[in-house]
Design an enzyme around this catalytic site. Structure first.
Site, PDB file in Angstrom:
ATOM      1  N   ASP A  10       0.869  -1.278  -0.020  1.00 59.95           N
ATOM      2  CA  ASP A  10      -0.069  -0.137  -0.058  1.00 59.95           C
ATOM      3  C   ASP A  10       1.030   1.222  -0.058  1.00 59.95           C
ATOM      4  OD1 ASP A  10       0.806  -0.534   2.551  1.00 59.95           O
ATOM      5  OD2 ASP A  10      -0.767   0.385   3.399  1.00 59.95           O
ATOM      6  N   ASP A  15       6.694   1.045   1.952  1.00 62.30           N
ATOM      7  CA  ASP A  15       6.389   0.236   0.780  1.00 62.30           C
ATOM      8  C   ASP A  15       7.261   0.456  -0.175  1.00 62.30           C
ATOM      9  OD1 ASP A  15       3.949   1.122   2.530  1.00 62.30           O
ATOM     10  OD2 ASP A  15       3.137  -0.833   1.576  1.00 62.30           O
ATOM     11  N   ASN A 159       1.156   1.065  17.160  1.00 60.62           N
ATOM     12  CA  ASN A 159       1.451   2.488  16.766  1.00 60.62           C
ATOM     13  C   ASN A 159      -0.018   3.072  16.343  1.00 60.62           C
ATOM     14  OD1 ASN A 159       0.767   1.040  14.444  1.00 60.62           O
ATOM     15  ND2 ASN A 159       2.692   1.655  13.292  1.00 60.62           N
ATOM     16  N   GLU A 165      -1.083  -2.637  15.793  1.00 63.33           N
ATOM     17  CA  GLU A 165      -0.170  -2.051  14.825  1.00 63.33           C
ATOM     18  C   GLU A 165      -0.985  -1.574  13.439  1.00 63.33           C
ATOM     19  OE1 GLU A 165       1.610  -1.920  10.873  1.00 63.33           O
ATOM     20  OE2 GLU A 165       0.636  -3.634  11.537  1.00 63.33           O
ATOM     21  N   HIS A 240       9.772  -0.088   7.806  1.00 63.08           N
ATOM     22  CA  HIS A 240       9.135  -1.211   8.353  1.00 63.08           C
ATOM     23  C   HIS A 240       9.179  -2.219   7.290  1.00 63.08           C
ATOM     24  CE1 HIS A 240       7.128   0.981  11.659  1.00 63.08           C
ATOM     25  NE2 HIS A 240       6.971   1.986  10.484  1.00 63.08           N
ATOM     26  N   ASP A 241       8.572  -2.111   6.184  1.00 65.59           N
ATOM     27  CA  ASP A 241       8.168  -2.829   4.963  1.00 65.59           C
ATOM     28  C   ASP A 241       9.338  -3.666   4.426  1.00 65.59           C
ATOM     29  OD1 ASP A 241       5.615  -2.600   5.634  1.00 65.59           O
ATOM     30  OD2 ASP A 241       5.322  -1.358   3.760  1.00 65.59           O
TER      31      ASP A 241
HETATM   32  C1  BDR Z   1       2.986  -0.325   8.544  1.00 67.56           C
HETATM   33  O1  BDR Z   1       1.879   0.631   8.400  1.00 67.56           O
HETATM   34  C2  BDR Z   1       2.025   1.445   7.410  1.00 67.56           C
HETATM   35  O2  BDR Z   1       1.820   2.640   7.507  1.00 67.56           O
HETATM   36  C3  BDR Z   1       3.376   1.369   6.695  1.00 67.56           C
HETATM   37  O3  BDR Z   1       3.716   1.079   5.512  1.00 67.56           O
HETATM   38  C4  BDR Z   1       3.792  -0.038   7.299  1.00 67.56           C
HETATM   39  O4  BDR Z   1       3.503  -1.258   6.496  1.00 67.56           O
HETATM   40  C5  BDR Z   1       3.834   0.275   9.805  1.00 67.56           C
HETATM   41  O5  BDR Z   1       2.912   0.042  10.999  1.00 67.56           O
HETATM   42 CA    CA Z   2       2.616  -0.677   4.005  1.00 65.45          CA
END
Ligand code: BDR
Ligand code: CA
Length: 321
Positions: A10, A15, A159, A165, A240-241
């Protein structure tokens, strides 16, 4: 044999970095890219995915758009982190090829069924709507997929909420379906992704490449880093990704522990929480754990991640004419 990767994403700044890593690393074969609502609307994230493909010179890989909403409810986007476009910061070039005509769910199914069993790895780095629907629509993919390595969840703080998350919280029912299938699932959560921040030293290495894709990454990190600083007080942004893709490339990037994982659907305060059973007596029961299909990342070798990313960008070079 190189793992074939389907990246379900996404975009989203992290990403985009995951996509660049999957494309630029020679150890994995990016066979399809699918999009799902998440960081922004489906049209936005799909446009962004195609723009990244143009920047990186990705050709010959089918891109397909998927679900524009979660299984239940209306979902949530993340303009506070990724901007209104989902990829604020860099100028986005127009798409250089058309989307695949199929829905993402069908592209995932067709790709898995067409490949030899045990060769395709699913790497979902957004909400799990497309992946859950693919498993429901064509259950045969579950035994044919090599593994699922997803970015999402946390056994520590969340988060989007104190316990959840973003990727799991925006479609908890889909996440529960994905964790419950009889395929190996590795959860790469905030517990590790928050320990690899793209700091000044990393950004200087990327800047030294001097290519258009490297500048694109720096432009993204400037916006995204500012958003993480302003909203969550991070000194530098997490990517993250990219951590999930890096683990498919190189097992040594993450420490991973087999552990039961489920998703909270009904908690009034905890909906979307990934409940990871890390009780010592559970982890000590080796016999019971052999039938457990879920694993969780508990540690990260951040320098290894940055080496992979810089190497991928170096290989991509200046791919645009
Ligand atoms: C995830 O949430 C999205 O905003 C980021 O792309 C990541 O995949 C982190 O919590
Ligand atoms: Ca993502």
């Amino acid at each position: 044999m190189r793992p074939k990767i389907i990246l379900d994403c996404d975009p989203g700044h992290d990403d985009a970095i995951a996509l660049l890593l999957a494309h630029g690393n020679p150890g994995v074969d990016l066979v399809a890219v699918t999009t799902v609502v998440g960081n922004s609307s489906l049209p936005n994230v799909t446009r962004n995915a195609l723009a990244i493909a143009t920047v990186a010179g990705i050709t010959g890989v089918p891109f397909a758009a998927g679900c524009d909403r979660p299984l239940l409810g209306h979902g949530e986007t993340a303009p506070g982190i990724h901007g209104e476009s989902g990829l604020d910061g860099p100028a986005l070039p127009p798409a250089s090829f058309d989307l695949d005509g199929r829905h993402a769910v069908d592209l995932i199914i067709d790709t898995v069924l067409a490949a030899d069993p045990g060769t395709v790895t699913l790497v979902p780095v957004g909400g799990l709507t497309n992946i859950a629907l693919a498993a429901r629509k064509e259950p045969r993919i579950v035994e044919r997929v090599r593994e699922v390595v997803l970015m999402g969840g946390a056994y520590g703080p969340g988060n989007l909420t104190p316990t959840a998350e973003f990727n799991i919280a925006i479609d908890p029912e889909a996440a529960q379906i994905v964790f419950a299938q009889d395929w190996p699932v590795t959860m790469v959560g905030l517990d590790v992704t928050h320990r690899a921040l793209a700091d000044r030293a990393v950004q200087e290495r990327i800047a030294a490449l001097g290519t258009a894709p490297a500048r694109f990454v720096l432009d993204m990190l400037e916006f995204y880093g500012g958003a993480y600083r302003d909203t969550q007080d991070f000194p530098s942004p997490p990517v993250h990704d990219a951590c999930a893709v890096a683990y498919v490339i190189d097992r040594a990037v993450l420490q991973v522990q087999r552990a039961p994982i489920d998703v909270e659907l009904t908690g009034t305060l905890t909906r979307g929480m990934t409940v990871v059973d890390l009780r010592p007596f559970v982890l000590a029961d080796e016999e019971a754990l052999t039938s457990c299909t879920t694993s969780v990342a508990t540690g990260i070798d951040a320098p290894r991640l940055w080496d992979l990313l810089v190497d991928a960008l170096e290989r991509i070079g200046d791919s645009r004419p």
